[in-house]
Design a protein around this motif. Sequence first.
Motif, PDB file in Angstrom:
ATOM      1  N   ASN A 178       0.830  -1.191   0.000  1.00 23.45           N
ATOM      2  CA  ASN A 178       0.000   0.000   0.000  1.00 23.45           C
ATOM      3  C   ASN A 178       0.871   1.250   0.000  1.00 23.45           C
ATOM      4  O   ASN A 178       1.970   1.250   0.558  1.00 23.45           O
ATOM      5  CB  ASN A 178      -0.897   0.047   1.243  1.00 23.45           C
ATOM      6  CG  ASN A 178      -1.949  -1.040   1.240  1.00 23.45           C
ATOM      7  OD1 ASN A 178      -2.289  -1.600   0.200  1.00 23.45           O
ATOM      8  ND2 ASN A 178      -2.480  -1.352   2.421  1.00 23.45           N
TER       9      ASN A 178
ATOM     10  N   ASP B 288       0.044  -1.922  -4.814  1.00 20.93           N
ATOM     11  CA  ASP B 288      -1.248  -2.530  -5.133  1.00 20.93           C
ATOM     12  C   ASP B 288      -2.406  -1.560  -4.904  1.00 20.93           C
ATOM     13  O   ASP B 288      -3.347  -1.508  -5.694  1.00 20.93           O
ATOM     14  CB  ASP B 288      -1.463  -3.781  -4.273  1.00 20.93           C
ATOM     15  CG  ASP B 288      -0.445  -4.872  -4.570  1.00 20.93           C
ATOM     16  OD1 ASP B 288      -0.426  -5.353  -5.714  1.00 20.93           O
ATOM     17  OD2 ASP B 288       0.325  -5.229  -3.661  1.00 20.93           O
ATOM     18  N   ASN B 289      -2.354  -0.804  -3.806  1.00 23.17           N
ATOM     19  CA  ASN B 289      -3.451   0.093  -3.436  1.00 23.17           C
ATOM     20  C   ASN B 289      -2.899   1.418  -2.924  1.00 23.17           C
ATOM     21  O   ASN B 289      -1.788   1.472  -2.390  1.00 23.17           O
ATOM     22  CB  ASN B 289      -4.322  -0.542  -2.350  1.00 23.17           C
ATOM     23  CG  ASN B 289      -4.822  -1.919  -2.725  1.00 23.17           C
ATOM     24  OD1 ASN B 289      -5.621  -2.068  -3.642  1.00 23.17           O
ATOM     25  ND2 ASN B 289      -4.343  -2.937  -2.020  1.00 23.17           N
TER      26      ASN B 289
ATOM     27  N   GLY C  57      -4.787  -2.255  -7.696  1.00 19.70           N
ATOM     28  CA  GLY C  57      -5.991  -2.377  -6.882  1.00 19.70           C
ATOM     29  C   GLY C  57      -6.824  -1.114  -6.857  1.00 19.70           C
ATOM     30  O   GLY C  57      -7.190  -0.579  -7.899  1.00 19.70           O
ATOM     31  N   ILE C  58      -7.107  -0.617  -5.646  1.00 19.25           N
ATOM     32  CA  ILE C  58      -7.986   0.541  -5.506  1.00 19.25           C
ATOM     33  C   ILE C  58      -7.192   1.792  -5.145  1.00 19.25           C
ATOM     34  O   ILE C  58      -6.098   1.720  -4.585  1.00 19.25           O
ATOM     35  CB  ILE C  58      -9.071   0.288  -4.445  1.00 19.25           C
ATOM     36  CG1 ILE C  58      -8.445   0.129  -3.051  1.00 19.25           C
ATOM     37  CG2 ILE C  58      -9.908  -0.941  -4.805  1.00 19.25           C
ATOM     38  CD1 ILE C  58      -9.465   0.092  -1.928  1.00 19.25           C
ATOM     39  N   THR C  59      -7.758   2.929  -5.478  1.00 19.72           N
ATOM     40  CA  THR C  59      -7.226   4.230  -5.082  1.00 19.72           C
ATOM     41  C   THR C  59      -8.332   4.984  -4.366  1.00 19.72           C
ATOM     42  O   THR C  59      -9.412   5.183  -4.929  1.00 19.72           O
ATOM     43  CB  THR C  59      -6.733   5.036  -6.290  1.00 19.72           C
ATOM     44  OG1 THR C  59      -5.659   4.335  -6.930  1.00 19.72           O
ATOM     45  CG2 THR C  59      -6.239   6.413  -5.858  1.00 19.72           C
TER      46      THR C  59
ATOM     47  N   LEU D 135      -7.177   2.327   4.482  1.00 18.46           N
ATOM     48  CA  LEU D 135      -7.077   1.646   3.190  1.00 18.46           C
ATOM     49  C   LEU D 135      -7.326   0.148   3.349  1.00 18.46           C
ATOM     50  O   LEU D 135      -8.113  -0.446   2.596  1.00 18.46           O
ATOM     51  CB  LEU D 135      -5.696   1.914   2.589  1.00 18.46           C
ATOM     52  CG  LEU D 135      -5.411   1.320   1.204  1.00 18.46           C
ATOM     53  CD1 LEU D 135      -6.460   1.733   0.188  1.00 18.46           C
ATOM     54  CD2 LEU D 135      -4.021   1.726   0.744  1.00 18.46           C
ATOM     55  N   ASN D 136      -6.685  -0.468   4.321  1.00 15.78           N
ATOM     56  CA  ASN D 136      -6.872  -1.908   4.533  1.00 15.78           C
ATOM     57  C   ASN D 136      -8.320  -2.225   4.930  1.00 15.78           C
ATOM     58  O   ASN D 136      -8.832  -3.304   4.592  1.00 15.78           O
ATOM     59  CB  ASN D 136      -5.917  -2.419   5.615  1.00 15.78           C
ATOM     60  CG  ASN D 136      -4.496  -2.525   5.118  1.00 15.78           C
ATOM     61  OD1 ASN D 136      -4.248  -2.714   3.929  1.00 15.78           O
ATOM     62  ND2 ASN D 136      -3.533  -2.400   6.021  1.00 15.78           N
TER      63      ASN D 136
ATOM     64  N   VAL E  76     -10.180  -2.406   1.523  1.00 16.55           N
ATOM     65  CA  VAL E  76      -9.748  -3.325   0.465  1.00 16.55           C
ATOM     66  C   VAL E  76     -10.596  -4.606   0.494  1.00 16.55           C
ATOM     67  O   VAL E  76     -10.802  -5.177   1.546  1.00 16.55           O
ATOM     68  CB  VAL E  76      -8.252  -3.668   0.636  1.00 16.55           C
ATOM     69  CG1 VAL E  76      -7.859  -4.804  -0.330  1.00 16.55           C
ATOM     70  CG2 VAL E  76      -7.397  -2.452   0.385  1.00 16.55           C
TER      71      VAL E  76
END
Length: 239
Positions: free
Chosen positions: A3, A45-46, A67-69, A235-236, A239
Amino acid sequence: MYNLALDFGNTAIKYGFFEAESLRKSGTIGQEQELALLPEITQIDNVIISSVRENIGKLSALSEVKGITITLNYQTPIPVKNGYETPQTLGMDRLAAVIGAKALYPDKDCLVIDAGTCITYDFVDNQHYYHGGSIAPGLEMKFKAVHTFTQKLPLVEQTSGPVKLTGRNTREAIQSGILNGTLAEVQGIINVYKEQAPKLVVVLCGGDAAFFETNLKQHIFVVPELVLIGLNRILNYNV
């Protein structure tokens, strides 16, 4: 899983690379373009972004994120209950710092003090309920205000060493008033919170945290990366 947490301030960007919950590397850069120069950027990844700026635009260095932003705002799901009456006006750095404190001390009542441009105090209890806090002028702001709003008082720089209680000249008097006065202010607020929560953990971050760590007569924890740790926890959580 890797991350990246980004904290956009007014003049600089703080970054932290995390593997799961572990901070692997952190630092500060001046411009968005410098992100592309960080070798770890290709492993991300994120991403989560917190910003006090109006518009940061699209970050080209993050175009290959797998992954995601997340751009943190008051509607982002978070792992604490937010009791702030106007969450849309709450600074995201304050919220991230509170969540960072809960990541480190999940079963404790925590008072988070961010000693930067302003000194903010935020209380989150052992049930993960964020109550709110207070905002006061920071040290640099006070030094500038004394000079700006008077006719003859000089602009005095902060000192890192011991401060005399009784100044024997104008420079020392200003330093004593601001530094000793602010120490008394912070000490007093901590004491009041400890009356409400006797097992309170006090966590400091921000540019002036080291000054308070040295001079406060309290057991406190200084965590410079507290906001980044909180951003990574958010963030975690998403996810």
